[in-house]
Design a protein around this motif. Sequence first.
Motif, PDB file in Angstrom:
ATOM      1  N   ALA A  75       5.109   4.340  -0.404  1.00  0.00           N
ATOM      2  CA  ALA A  75       3.988   4.380   0.814  1.00  0.00           C
ATOM      3  C   ALA A  75       3.381   3.467   1.397  1.00  0.00           C
ATOM      4  CB  ALA A  75       3.286   5.328  -0.566  1.00  0.00           C
ATOM      5  N   GLN A  76       2.816   3.928   2.283  1.00  0.00           N
ATOM      6  CA  GLN A  76       2.003   3.381   3.211  1.00  0.00           C
ATOM      7  C   GLN A  76       0.337   3.673   3.745  1.00  0.00           C
ATOM      8  OE1 GLN A  76       3.919   3.001   7.337  1.00  0.00           O
ATOM      9  NE2 GLN A  76       1.991   3.875   8.606  1.00  0.00           N
ATOM     10  N   THR A  77       0.135   2.501   3.428  1.00  0.00           N
ATOM     11  CA  THR A  77      -1.198   2.551   3.542  1.00  0.00           C
ATOM     12  C   THR A  77      -2.274   1.754   4.618  1.00  0.00           C
ATOM     13  OG1 THR A  77      -1.547   2.518   0.815  1.00  0.00           O
ATOM     14  CG2 THR A  77      -3.755   2.211   2.250  1.00  0.00           C
ATOM     15  N   VAL A  78      -2.443   2.357   5.315  1.00  0.00           N
ATOM     16  CA  VAL A  78      -3.318   1.763   6.346  1.00  0.00           C
ATOM     17  C   VAL A  78      -4.980   1.855   6.524  1.00  0.00           C
ATOM     18  CG1 VAL A  78      -3.379   2.054   9.232  1.00  0.00           C
ATOM     19  CG2 VAL A  78      -2.060   2.567   8.004  1.00  0.00           C
ATOM     20  N   THR A  79      -5.708   0.412   6.139  1.00  0.00           N
ATOM     21  CA  THR A  79      -7.252   0.544   5.843  1.00  0.00           C
ATOM     22  C   THR A  79      -7.259  -0.512   7.352  1.00  0.00           C
ATOM     23  OG1 THR A  79      -6.407  -1.603   4.554  1.00  0.00           O
ATOM     24  CG2 THR A  79      -6.641   0.177   3.433  1.00  0.00           C
ATOM     25  N   ALA A  98      -0.471  -7.885   3.342  1.00  0.00           N
ATOM     26  CA  ALA A  98      -1.408  -7.206   4.342  1.00  0.00           C
ATOM     27  C   ALA A  98      -0.478  -7.678   5.681  1.00  0.00           C
ATOM     28  CB  ALA A  98      -2.320  -7.297   4.286  1.00  0.00           C
ATOM     29  N   VAL A 105      -1.391  -3.201   7.719  1.00  0.00           N
ATOM     30  CA  VAL A 105      -0.601  -2.094   6.923  1.00  0.00           C
ATOM     31  C   VAL A 105      -0.304  -2.735   5.394  1.00  0.00           C
ATOM     32  CG1 VAL A 105       1.474  -1.392   7.655  1.00  0.00           C
ATOM     33  CG2 VAL A 105      -0.259  -1.355   9.225  1.00  0.00           C
ATOM     34  N   ARG A 106      -0.149  -2.000   4.474  1.00  0.00           N
ATOM     35  CA  ARG A 106       0.498  -2.302   2.985  1.00  0.00           C
ATOM     36  C   ARG A 106       1.278  -1.203   2.929  1.00  0.00           C
ATOM     37  NH1 ARG A 106      -4.723  -4.310   2.352  1.00  0.00           N
ATOM     38  NH2 ARG A 106      -4.683  -6.441   1.753  1.00  0.00           N
ATOM     39  N   VAL A 107       2.376  -1.525   2.186  1.00  0.00           N
ATOM     40  CA  VAL A 107       4.122  -0.675   1.382  1.00  0.00           C
ATOM     41  C   VAL A 107       3.814  -1.008   0.082  1.00  0.00           C
ATOM     42  CG1 VAL A 107       6.169  -0.038   1.757  1.00  0.00           C
ATOM     43  CG2 VAL A 107       5.053  -0.570   4.103  1.00  0.00           C
ATOM     44  N   ARG A 108       3.621   0.069  -0.375  1.00  0.00           N
ATOM     45  CA  ARG A 108       3.773  -0.155  -2.089  1.00  0.00           C
ATOM     46  C   ARG A 108       4.568   1.018  -2.884  1.00  0.00           C
ATOM     47  NH1 ARG A 108       1.946  -4.568  -0.327  1.00  0.00           N
ATOM     48  NH2 ARG A 108      -0.024  -5.461  -0.548  1.00  0.00           N
ATOM     49  N   ALA A 147       4.872  -1.420   9.258  1.00  0.00           N
ATOM     50  CA  ALA A 147       5.191  -1.252   8.221  1.00  0.00           C
ATOM     51  C   ALA A 147       6.701  -0.952   7.815  1.00  0.00           C
ATOM     52  CB  ALA A 147       5.398  -0.094   7.702  1.00  0.00           C
TER      53      ALA A 147
END
Length: 63
Positions: free
Chosen positions: A8-12, A51, A2-5, A42
């Motif tokens: 906006a939260q991004t899950v890979t 991450a 999980v990354r927050v940029r 997040a």
Amino acid sequence: MVRVRAGAQTVTDGPYVEAKEFLAGFYLVECASKERAVELAAMIPDAKWNAIEVCPIVYTQEA
């Protein structure tokens, strides 16, 4: 992971964070679902810069 940029939260999907990143600590939480675990990850302030790896842990108690 999980990354927050920029809010906006991004899950890979991936087994590990990049080699240049390192383990600085961990949180152990009990959740009803993977989605809840990602939601909590997040919220961690470091998600803005690093991450956050979310891994399931299976607990079994033997008799």
